[in-house]
Design a protein around this motif. Sequence first.
Motif, PDB file in Angstrom:
ATOM      1  N   VAL A  29       1.211  -1.292   0.265  1.00 55.62           N
ATOM      2  CA  VAL A  29       0.235   0.085   0.588  1.00 55.62           C
ATOM      3  C   VAL A  29       0.935   1.247   0.141  1.00 55.62           C
ATOM      4  CG1 VAL A  29      -1.754   1.616   1.248  1.00 55.62           C
ATOM      5  CG2 VAL A  29      -1.666  -0.815   0.908  1.00 55.62           C
ATOM      6  N   LYS A  30       1.628   1.351   1.119  1.00 57.14           N
ATOM      7  CA  LYS A  30       2.925   2.523   1.122  1.00 57.14           C
ATOM      8  C   LYS A  30       3.404   2.704  -0.094  1.00 57.14           C
ATOM      9  CE  LYS A  30       6.927   1.916   2.077  1.00 57.14           C
ATOM     10  NZ  LYS A  30       7.985   1.787   0.922  1.00 57.14           N
ATOM     11  N   ALA A  31       3.984   1.874  -1.582  1.00 52.52           N
ATOM     12  CA  ALA A  31       4.728   1.752  -2.327  1.00 52.52           C
ATOM     13  C   ALA A  31       3.707   1.773  -3.580  1.00 52.52           C
ATOM     14  CB  ALA A  31       4.769   0.155  -2.890  1.00 52.52           C
ATOM     15  N   ARG A  32       2.723   1.978  -3.795  1.00 54.67           N
ATOM     16  CA  ARG A  32       1.461   2.048  -4.174  1.00 54.67           C
ATOM     17  C   ARG A  32       1.109   3.337  -3.514  1.00 54.67           C
ATOM     18  NH1 ARG A  32      -1.340  -2.090  -6.919  1.00 54.67           N
ATOM     19  NH2 ARG A  32      -0.401  -3.679  -7.098  1.00 54.67           N
ATOM     20  N   LEU A  33       1.271   4.072  -2.754  1.00 52.21           N
ATOM     21  CA  LEU A  33       0.441   5.614  -2.720  1.00 52.21           C
ATOM     22  C   LEU A  33       1.768   6.895  -3.108  1.00 52.21           C
ATOM     23  CD1 LEU A  33      -0.385   5.000   0.872  1.00 52.21           C
ATOM     24  CD2 LEU A  33      -1.817   5.981  -1.113  1.00 52.21           C
ATOM     25  N   GLN A  34       3.307   5.957  -3.003  1.00 54.48           N
ATOM     26  CA  GLN A  34       4.108   7.202  -3.009  1.00 54.48           C
ATOM     27  C   GLN A  34       4.521   7.261  -5.127  1.00 54.48           C
ATOM     28  OE1 GLN A  34       7.369   5.086  -0.999  1.00 54.48           O
ATOM     29  NE2 GLN A  34       6.775   6.479   0.362  1.00 54.48           N
ATOM     30  N   VAL A  35       4.050   5.798  -4.847  1.00 55.85           N
ATOM     31  CA  VAL A  35       4.732   5.958  -6.958  1.00 55.85           C
ATOM     32  C   VAL A  35       3.486   6.211  -7.607  1.00 55.85           C
ATOM     33  CG1 VAL A  35       5.999   4.792  -8.492  1.00 55.85           C
ATOM     34  CG2 VAL A  35       6.500   4.266  -5.817  1.00 55.85           C
ATOM     35  N   GLY A  36       2.055   5.396  -7.468  1.00 57.51           N
ATOM     36  CA  GLY A  36       0.931   5.390  -8.280  1.00 57.51           C
ATOM     37  C   GLY A  36       0.759   7.145  -8.185  1.00 57.51           C
ATOM     38  N   HIS A  37      -1.201   7.080  -9.036  1.00 54.81           N
ATOM     39  CA  HIS A  37      -1.423   7.453  -8.810  1.00 54.81           C
ATOM     40  C   HIS A  37      -2.834   7.823  -8.844  1.00 54.81           C
ATOM     41  CE1 HIS A  37       1.594  10.619 -10.592  1.00 54.81           C
ATOM     42  NE2 HIS A  37       2.357   9.110 -11.209  1.00 54.81           N
ATOM     43  N   GLY A  38      -4.028   8.569  -8.376  1.00 54.24           N
ATOM     44  CA  GLY A  38      -5.539   8.583  -8.459  1.00 54.24           C
ATOM     45  C   GLY A  38      -5.929   8.141  -7.069  1.00 54.24           C
ATOM     46  N   TYR A  39      -5.019   7.494  -6.061  1.00 50.18           N
ATOM     47  CA  TYR A  39      -5.546   6.873  -5.065  1.00 50.18           C
ATOM     48  C   TYR A  39      -5.970   8.019  -4.052  1.00 50.18           C
ATOM     49  CZ  TYR A  39      -3.095   2.132  -6.443  1.00 50.18           C
ATOM     50  OH  TYR A  39      -3.142   1.431  -7.411  1.00 50.18           O
ATOM     51  N   GLY A  40      -5.590   9.039  -3.881  1.00 49.83           N
ATOM     52  CA  GLY A  40      -6.224   9.936  -2.458  1.00 49.83           C
ATOM     53  C   GLY A  40      -5.979   9.464  -1.453  1.00 49.83           C
ATOM     54  N   ASN A  41      -6.020   8.729  -0.871  1.00 50.97           N
ATOM     55  CA  ASN A  41      -5.972   8.464   0.683  1.00 50.97           C
ATOM     56  C   ASN A  41      -5.279   6.952   0.859  1.00 50.97           C
ATOM     57  OD1 ASN A  41      -8.226   6.912   1.248  1.00 50.97           O
ATOM     58  ND2 ASN A  41      -9.957   9.194   1.385  1.00 50.97           N
ATOM     59  N   THR A  42      -4.913   6.534   2.064  1.00 51.72           N
ATOM     60  CA  THR A  42      -4.119   5.428   2.391  1.00 51.72           C
ATOM     61  C   THR A  42      -5.976   4.153   1.881  1.00 51.72           C
ATOM     62  OG1 THR A  42      -2.878   6.268   4.000  1.00 51.72           O
ATOM     63  CG2 THR A  42      -3.740   3.345   3.657  1.00 51.72           C
ATOM     64  N   PHE A  43      -6.743   4.320   2.644  1.00 53.26           N
ATOM     65  CA  PHE A  43      -8.229   3.613   2.469  1.00 53.26           C
ATOM     66  C   PHE A  43      -8.669   3.100   1.477  1.00 53.26           C
ATOM     67  CE2 PHE A  43     -12.772   3.440   2.275  1.00 53.26           C
ATOM     68  CZ  PHE A  43     -12.777   1.863   2.551  1.00 53.26           C
ATOM     69  N   ASN A  44      -8.902   4.698   0.081  1.00 51.61           N
ATOM     70  CA  ASN A  44      -8.289   4.246  -1.400  1.00 51.61           C
ATOM     71  C   ASN A  44      -8.000   3.169  -1.895  1.00 51.61           C
ATOM     72  OD1 ASN A  44     -11.303   5.643  -1.280  1.00 51.61           O
ATOM     73  ND2 ASN A  44     -10.551   8.023  -1.529  1.00 51.61           N
ATOM     74  N   CYS A  45      -6.737   3.509  -1.362  1.00 49.49           N
ATOM     75  CA  CYS A  45      -5.378   2.434  -2.260  1.00 49.49           C
ATOM     76  C   CYS A  45      -5.577   1.223  -1.706  1.00 49.49           C
ATOM     77  CB  CYS A  45      -4.242   3.219  -2.182  1.00 49.49           C
ATOM     78  SG  CYS A  45      -2.824   1.659  -2.387  1.00 49.49           S
ATOM     79  N   ILE A  46      -6.352   0.834  -0.890  1.00 51.76           N
ATOM     80  CA  ILE A  46      -6.310  -0.452   0.242  1.00 51.76           C
ATOM     81  C   ILE A  46      -7.672  -0.591  -0.849  1.00 51.76           C
ATOM     82  CG2 ILE A  46      -7.402  -1.795   1.903  1.00 51.76           C
ATOM     83  CD1 ILE A  46      -5.675   0.199   3.789  1.00 51.76           C
ATOM     84  N   ILE A  47      -9.350  -0.419  -0.710  1.00 48.19           N
ATOM     85  CA  ILE A  47      -9.644  -1.210  -1.775  1.00 48.19           C
ATOM     86  C   ILE A  47      -9.415  -1.002  -3.415  1.00 48.19           C
ATOM     87  CG2 ILE A  47     -12.398  -0.396  -2.757  1.00 48.19           C
ATOM     88  CD1 ILE A  47     -12.245  -0.318   0.544  1.00 48.19           C
ATOM     89  N   SER A  48      -8.960  -0.373  -3.526  1.00 46.21           N
ATOM     90  CA  SER A  48      -8.676   0.144  -4.999  1.00 46.21           C
ATOM     91  C   SER A  48      -7.931  -1.659  -5.025  1.00 46.21           C
ATOM     92  CB  SER A  48      -8.305   1.212  -5.481  1.00 46.21           C
ATOM     93  OG  SER A  48      -7.560   0.748  -6.744  1.00 46.21           O
ATOM     94  N   ILE A  49      -6.580  -1.604  -4.610  1.00 48.91           N
ATOM     95  CA  ILE A  49      -5.888  -3.111  -4.869  1.00 48.91           C
ATOM     96  C   ILE A  49      -6.892  -4.298  -4.526  1.00 48.91           C
ATOM     97  CG2 ILE A  49      -3.909  -4.049  -3.849  1.00 48.91           C
ATOM     98  CD1 ILE A  49      -2.466  -1.851  -2.566  1.00 48.91           C
TER      99      ILE A  49
END
Length: 312
Positions: A29-49
Motif C-alpha cells: 500500500v505504501k509503495a502504491r501511494l508513493q509512486v502511483g496516482h489517483g488513490y487519494g488516500n490510504t483507505f482508497n488505495c487499500i480498496i482499489s488493490i
Amino acid sequence: MGNFQTDDFIAGCLGGASSVIVGHPLDTVKARLQVGHGYGNTFNCIISIYRNESVAGFYKGMSFPLASIAVYNSVVFGVFRNTQRFISECRNRSHCRAPDILDVTVASMVTGFISVGIGSPVDLVKIRLQMQTQSFIPGRKENMPTKHKSPLFQHQAAYKGPIHCFNSIIRQEGFAGMYRGAGAMILRDVPGYCLYFIPYTYLCEWLTQDYHAAPSASSVWIAGGISGAISWGTATPMDVVKSRLQADGVHCNKYKGVTDCILQSYHKEGFKVFFRGITVNAIRGFPMSAALFLTYELSLKAIKKTKVETDP
C-alpha cells in the motif's frame, strides 16, 4: 573484534522473516501511494488493490523479501550489536553498564551504511514487482511505444517473478542498475537507524524497572513498535524519493538521480508529495518492528539458553 558473536545474526534473520510476514501488505500500500496516482488516500488505495487484484495483490513481491530480508536483518542486527560491543571495548566500558548514546549512535550509522549494500537490490526487486501492473502517468513519452502514449494506462506484468526481475535488471541496466536509488536509501537509512535503535534501547531501559533484568516481552513489543513508528515516519520523505527512483525503469525513465527526482516531484506535486504514505509508514512500522524486535530478543534468549544447556 575480540568479542564478535554470531548469535545476533541468527536472531536477526528470524526477526526479519517475521517482520516481512507482518508488514508486507501495508508495504505494498505504501509503495502504491508513493509512486502511483489517483488513490487519494490510504483507505482508497487499500480498496482499489483489493477490488482489482484481490487479497493476493497485497502480497505481490513477498517471496523475494521473505528470503532476502531475513538475510538483510541478520546483517543489520549482527553489525549493530557487534559494532556496539566493539566500540564499548575500545572505550573500556563495562558490559554491565547501560549502553552509551554515543555507542548506539555510531553503531546505528555504521549499520545504515552497510545495510544498503544488501537492502538496495532487495528493495529494488520488491518495488518493481509491487509496481509493475500499476496504472501510472508516463514521464518521458519518447521512451514509450507510440500506442502507449496516453495520459494514463494499465500495464501488463513486466516480470514473471523475483528471479526474472533480477535477471532483467542485470541484462538491461547492468550490475549498477541493482543499486538504483542507493543514494536516497543511504540518506534514509543512516539517520533512520539512529531513530530506530536509540529509541528502542532507551525505551526498553525505561520500561524495565530492574536494570539488571532482561526486558519483558511486552516491553520489547512496545519499545520495538514505537521505535519502528518513529523511524519509518521520519524516514518517509527520503523513502518517497527512493521508491520513485527504484520504480523508475519498469516501463519508462523519468529521473536522472536523487536531486532530479526531488525537484521533479516537488514541481509537479508540491511539498506534500514527500509525506505521501507517512500514515501507512508509521502504522506499518509499529507491528512490523514490534514483531521483528520481539522475535529477535526471544530467539537470542533461546540461542543463549541452548548454549548454556549444551556446554559441559
